[in-house]
Design a protein around this motif. Structure first.
Motif, PDB file in Angstrom:
ATOM      1  N   GLN A 177       0.835  -1.201   0.000  1.00  0.00           N
ATOM      2  CA  GLN A 177       0.000   0.000   0.000  1.00  0.00           C
ATOM      3  C   GLN A 177       0.869   1.249   0.000  1.00  0.00           C
ATOM      4  O   GLN A 177       0.608   2.215  -0.727  1.00  0.00           O
ATOM      5  N   GLU A 181       1.652   3.540  -3.510  1.00  0.00           N
ATOM      6  CA  GLU A 181       1.274   4.966  -3.495  1.00  0.00           C
ATOM      7  C   GLU A 181       2.465   5.849  -3.852  1.00  0.00           C
ATOM      8  O   GLU A 181       2.321   6.836  -4.579  1.00  0.00           O
ATOM      9  N   GLU A 186      -2.536   7.165  -7.115  1.00  0.00           N
ATOM     10  CA  GLU A 186      -3.862   6.569  -7.204  1.00  0.00           C
ATOM     11  C   GLU A 186      -3.978   5.525  -8.305  1.00  0.00           C
ATOM     12  O   GLU A 186      -4.977   4.807  -8.373  1.00  0.00           O
ATOM     13  N   GLU A 187      -2.960   5.413  -9.152  1.00  0.00           N
ATOM     14  CA  GLU A 187      -2.985   4.380 -10.188  1.00  0.00           C
ATOM     15  C   GLU A 187      -2.829   2.974  -9.597  1.00  0.00           C
ATOM     16  O   GLU A 187      -3.191   1.991 -10.223  1.00  0.00           O
ATOM     17  N   PHE A 188      -2.275   2.885  -8.378  1.00  0.00           N
ATOM     18  CA  PHE A 188      -2.009   1.574  -7.788  1.00  0.00           C
ATOM     19  C   PHE A 188      -3.312   0.889  -7.409  1.00  0.00           C
ATOM     20  O   PHE A 188      -4.152   1.448  -6.715  1.00  0.00           O
ATOM     21  N   ASN A 189      -3.452  -0.358  -7.868  1.00  0.00           N
ATOM     22  CA  ASN A 189      -4.670  -1.117  -7.605  1.00  0.00           C
ATOM     23  C   ASN A 189      -4.331  -2.514  -7.086  1.00  0.00           C
ATOM     24  O   ASN A 189      -4.980  -3.488  -7.431  1.00  0.00           O
ATOM     25  N   GLY A 190      -3.294  -2.600  -6.270  1.00  0.00           N
ATOM     26  CA  GLY A 190      -2.930  -3.882  -5.681  1.00  0.00           C
ATOM     27  C   GLY A 190      -1.792  -4.571  -6.424  1.00  0.00           C
ATOM     28  O   GLY A 190      -1.537  -4.308  -7.594  1.00  0.00           O
ATOM     29  N   LYS A 192      -0.118  -7.493  -8.344  1.00  0.00           N
ATOM     30  CA  LYS A 192      -0.566  -8.568  -9.221  1.00  0.00           C
ATOM     31  C   LYS A 192       0.647  -9.258  -9.815  1.00  0.00           C
ATOM     32  O   LYS A 192       1.664  -8.629 -10.071  1.00  0.00           O
ATOM     33  N   ASP A 198      -0.964  -3.532 -15.753  1.00  0.00           N
ATOM     34  CA  ASP A 198      -0.783  -2.150 -15.314  1.00  0.00           C
ATOM     35  C   ASP A 198       0.713  -1.855 -15.245  1.00  0.00           C
ATOM     36  O   ASP A 198       1.532  -2.765 -15.050  1.00  0.00           O
ATOM     37  N   ASN A 201       2.946  -3.129 -11.880  1.00  0.00           N
ATOM     38  CA  ASN A 201       3.124  -4.575 -11.747  1.00  0.00           C
ATOM     39  C   ASN A 201       3.868  -5.180 -12.931  1.00  0.00           C
ATOM     40  O   ASN A 201       4.648  -6.121 -12.763  1.00  0.00           O
TER      41      ASN A 201
END
Length: 333
Positions: A177, A181, A186-190, A192, A198, A201
């Protein structure tokens, strides 16, 4: 020197005691074999002569092959390694005794410790920003999880694995997290793994492929069996010891340069299938290889991370043979 070949249509040959890279009949690079540490081929359509392969093997230079998304799919290395029968016998025995427990705990503690230090590393460059107190507090929370690793007890690695994986997962949730950041906001979505499309990753996964080859080569040179690990479970075709040892180097060797690259606003260009373009793969490779050549304090001296990887593999082998203790590498911040 780590030679990274990523141009379609290039040819790798040998001239006297030098490795020669040519494109469309023109020589673009010549490197003495004695100056090479590894060769990585990361493009389709690249050819290499048997003379070049023989030269690499004679000088102890492994030749690695990466797919477009950074997955290692082959390695050429001499069958005459520095392996000893004793090392591999002891490695297999250790899975069922306290040595396997000790190494599994060391790998997890090293990974979590390096995650905490990397969060602190990026925090110290953001002391004037609102995010600084949060990063430092989260780094301390990650360190608390690292300290809990010592308390995990069991007779075999199968006894301790669930507890270690739990601690590792909790640390990772906090770490990613923060790191995500810092890297892309805000582009970070976990986080993978396979098939990630993305930018963050995709870069990480490609960088990890380069690191895997470094660790795999070091394990072979230390006389260890890559497919007999401790923390990661055994599965056909799964180099579990490579995956074990990679853990303590991920944050320092790959995460740090990738986060630095993306936090400056750079983004990789992606193909229609989600893979990065050749130019973007080269940019990521350059960042990771430069970091692998970077120096960290180790045994009281400044050593390259590549050197540390080789030394750590040898220390695992020595520990298994009962010759010395093993401590995970933890980078400075």
């Amino acid at each position: 020197m780590h030679l990274f070949v990523s141009e379609y249509g290039q040819f790798i040959g040998k001239k006297s005691e030098r490795l020669v890279v040519s494109s469309k009949g023109k020589v673009v690079q010549e490197i003495p074999f004695r100056d090479l540490t590894q060769v990585t081929i990361a493009s389709r359509g690249v050819s290499i002569s048997t003379d070049a392969i023989e030269g690499c093997i004679e000088f102890g230079v492994p030749v690695n092959f990466l797919s477009f998304n950074g997955k290692p799919y082959a390695m050429l290395i001499s069958p005459v390694l520095n392996a000893t029968v004793t090392t591999r016998r002891e490695q297999l025995k250790a899975y069922d005794d306290e040595r396997g427990v000790y190494l599994a705990k060391a790998f997890v503690a090293g990974k979590i410790g390096n995650q905490a230090n990397l969060v602190k590393y990026f925090a110290k460059h953001r002391k004037e920003k609102d995010i600084y107190p949060t990063l430092m507090a989260n780094a301390r929370e990650i360190e608390d999880l690292k300290n809990q690793v010592d308390a995990v007890e069991g007779s075999t690695v199968n006894d301790v694995r669930p507890y270690l994986m739990n601690l590792e997962g909790r640390a990772a949730a906090i770490y990613w997290q923060d790191i995500g950041e810092i890297a892309v906001g805000e582009e970070f979505n976990g986080r993978k793994h396979r098939g990630a499309q993305d930018p963050f990753n995709a870069c990480l996964n490609y960088g990890y492929g380069i690191l895997y080859n470094q660790v795999w080569g070091a394990i072979l040179l230390a006389g260890l069996e890559p497919f007999a690990g401790f923390l990661h479970v055994d599965r056909p075709g799964k180099p579990s010891l490579v995956l074990d040892m990679v853990e303590e180097f991920r944050p320092a060797a790959v995460d740090r340069p990738i986060v630095a690259l993306l936090s400056r606003g750079w983004r990789p260009k992606l193909e229609e299938d989600g893979g990065m373009t050749r130019e973007s793969r080269r940019e990521v490779a350059d960042a990771v290889l430069t970091r692998l050549d970077g120096k960290e304090r180790y045994d009281g001296e400044k050593r390259s991370i590549k050197h540390i990887i080789v030394s750590q593999a040898r220390r695992v082998a020595a520990y298994l043979r009962g010759e010395r203790n093993y401590s995970a590498f933890v980078s400075s911040w």
